[in-house]
Design a protein around this motif. Structure first.
Motif, mmCIF file in Angstrom:
data_model
loop_
_atom_site.group_PDB
_atom_site.id
_atom_site.type_symbol
_atom_site.label_atom_id
_atom_site.label_comp_id
_atom_site.label_asym_id
_atom_site.label_seq_id
_atom_site.Cartn_x
_atom_site.Cartn_y
_atom_site.Cartn_z
ATOM 1 N N LEU A 1 0.833 -1.206 0.000
ATOM 2 C CA LEU A 1 0.000 0.000 0.000
ATOM 3 C C LEU A 1 0.868 1.257 0.000
ATOM 4 O O LEU A 1 0.552 2.240 -0.686
ATOM 5 N N SER A 2 1.951 1.236 0.733
ATOM 6 C CA SER A 2 2.855 2.381 0.770
ATOM 7 C C SER A 2 3.410 2.667 -0.621
ATOM 8 O O SER A 2 3.477 3.824 -1.048
ATOM 9 N N ALA A 3 3.819 1.629 -1.320
ATOM 10 C CA ALA A 3 4.327 1.810 -2.682
ATOM 11 C C ALA A 3 3.248 2.401 -3.586
ATOM 12 O O ALA A 3 3.516 3.323 -4.362
ATOM 13 N N LEU A 4 2.023 1.897 -3.459
ATOM 14 C CA LEU A 4 0.912 2.419 -4.271
ATOM 15 C C LEU A 4 0.640 3.887 -3.943
ATOM 16 O O LEU A 4 0.401 4.691 -4.850
ATOM 17 N N LYS A 5 0.692 4.230 -2.669
ATOM 18 C CA LYS A 5 0.447 5.624 -2.269
ATOM 19 C C LYS A 5 1.545 6.557 -2.790
ATOM 20 O O LYS A 5 1.289 7.715 -3.067
ATOM 21 N N LYS A 6 2.757 6.055 -2.926
ATOM 22 C CA LYS A 6 3.885 6.864 -3.372
ATOM 23 C C LYS A 6 4.082 6.835 -4.893
ATOM 24 O O LYS A 6 5.030 7.429 -5.413
ATOM 25 N N MET A 7 3.169 6.179 -5.602
ATOM 26 C CA MET A 7 3.321 6.037 -7.047
ATOM 27 C C MET A 7 3.536 7.377 -7.760
ATOM 28 O O MET A 7 4.373 7.450 -8.665
ATOM 29 N N PRO A 8 2.831 8.453 -7.387
ATOM 30 C CA PRO A 8 3.081 9.732 -8.073
ATOM 31 C C PRO A 8 4.524 10.231 -7.917
ATOM 32 O O PRO A 8 5.077 10.838 -8.832
ATOM 33 N N ASN A 9 5.130 9.958 -6.772
ATOM 34 C CA ASN A 9 6.527 10.368 -6.560
ATOM 35 C C ASN A 9 7.463 9.636 -7.518
ATOM 36 O O ASN A 9 8.371 10.237 -8.084
ATOM 37 N N TYR A 10 7.226 8.336 -7.662
ATOM 38 C CA TYR A 10 8.037 7.560 -8.604
ATOM 39 C C TYR A 10 7.825 8.066 -10.024
ATOM 40 O O TYR A 10 8.772 8.192 -10.800
ATOM 41 N N SER A 11 6.584 8.359 -10.359
ATOM 42 C CA SER A 11 6.259 8.823 -11.703
ATOM 43 C C SER A 11 6.912 10.173 -12.004
ATOM 44 O O SER A 11 7.471 10.364 -13.084
ATOM 45 N N SER A 12 6.860 11.092 -11.063
ATOM 46 C CA SER A 12 7.438 12.424 -11.296
ATOM 47 C C SER A 12 8.950 12.352 -11.494
ATOM 48 O O SER A 12 9.529 13.177 -12.197
ATOM 49 N N ARG A 13 9.568 11.334 -10.907
ATOM 50 C CA ARG A 13 11.015 11.128 -11.078
ATOM 51 C C ARG A 13 11.326 10.239 -12.283
ATOM 52 O O ARG A 13 12.489 9.934 -12.545
ATOM 53 N N LYS A 14 10.243 9.810 -12.983
ATOM 54 C CA LYS A 14 10.375 8.909 -14.132
ATOM 55 C C LYS A 14 11.098 7.617 -13.727
ATOM 56 O O LYS A 14 11.947 7.094 -14.451
#
Length: 116
Positions: A29-42
């Motif tokens: 769930l933590s990874a899913l919640k942080k998905m936008p952070n990963y995306s913004s860093r490509k």
């Protein structure tokens, strides 16, 4: 709203609905919640690693938490390694909402899935 942000919103809603999630479930769930952070860093590859490395052998795959997170993961991974498809994403989003509802988990039904 990008899909990754919508996945994060859904993960927060799912987390609030689950009763006593296991440690591996909390990590996914933590990874899913942080998905936008990963995306913004490509770096969605790092999201993939964070999510998939959180599985623990012997988890109860019949547990509502396990099943619900797997359903949301279908949406999260829909466009991970292929070209973005708004049609496919909307189809998976609607399916996810329906499947989560069958588990007794209600999440937002009108999030924007128009862009990655």
């Amino acid at each position: 709203m990008p899909v990754c942000e919508s996945v994060s919103i859904l993960a927060k809603e799912l987390e609030a609905a689950l009763v006593d999630p296991t440690e591996p479930e909390r990590k996914r769930l933590s990874a899913l919640k942080k998905m936008p952070n990963y995306s913004s860093r490509k770096r969605l590859d790092l999201f993939d690693k964070a999510f998939t490395s959180a599985y623990l052998g012997g988890e109860n795959e019949d547990a509502i938490g396990f099943k619900a997170i797997e359903i949301l993961a279908e949406l999260a991974f829909e466009n991970m390694y292929v070209a973005f498809s708004k049609e496919d994403t909307l189809k998976t989003y609607k399916w996810s909402v329906e499947e989560l509802s069958k588990l007794g988990v209600n999440v937002s039904k009108n999030l924007d899935m128009s862009e990655l």
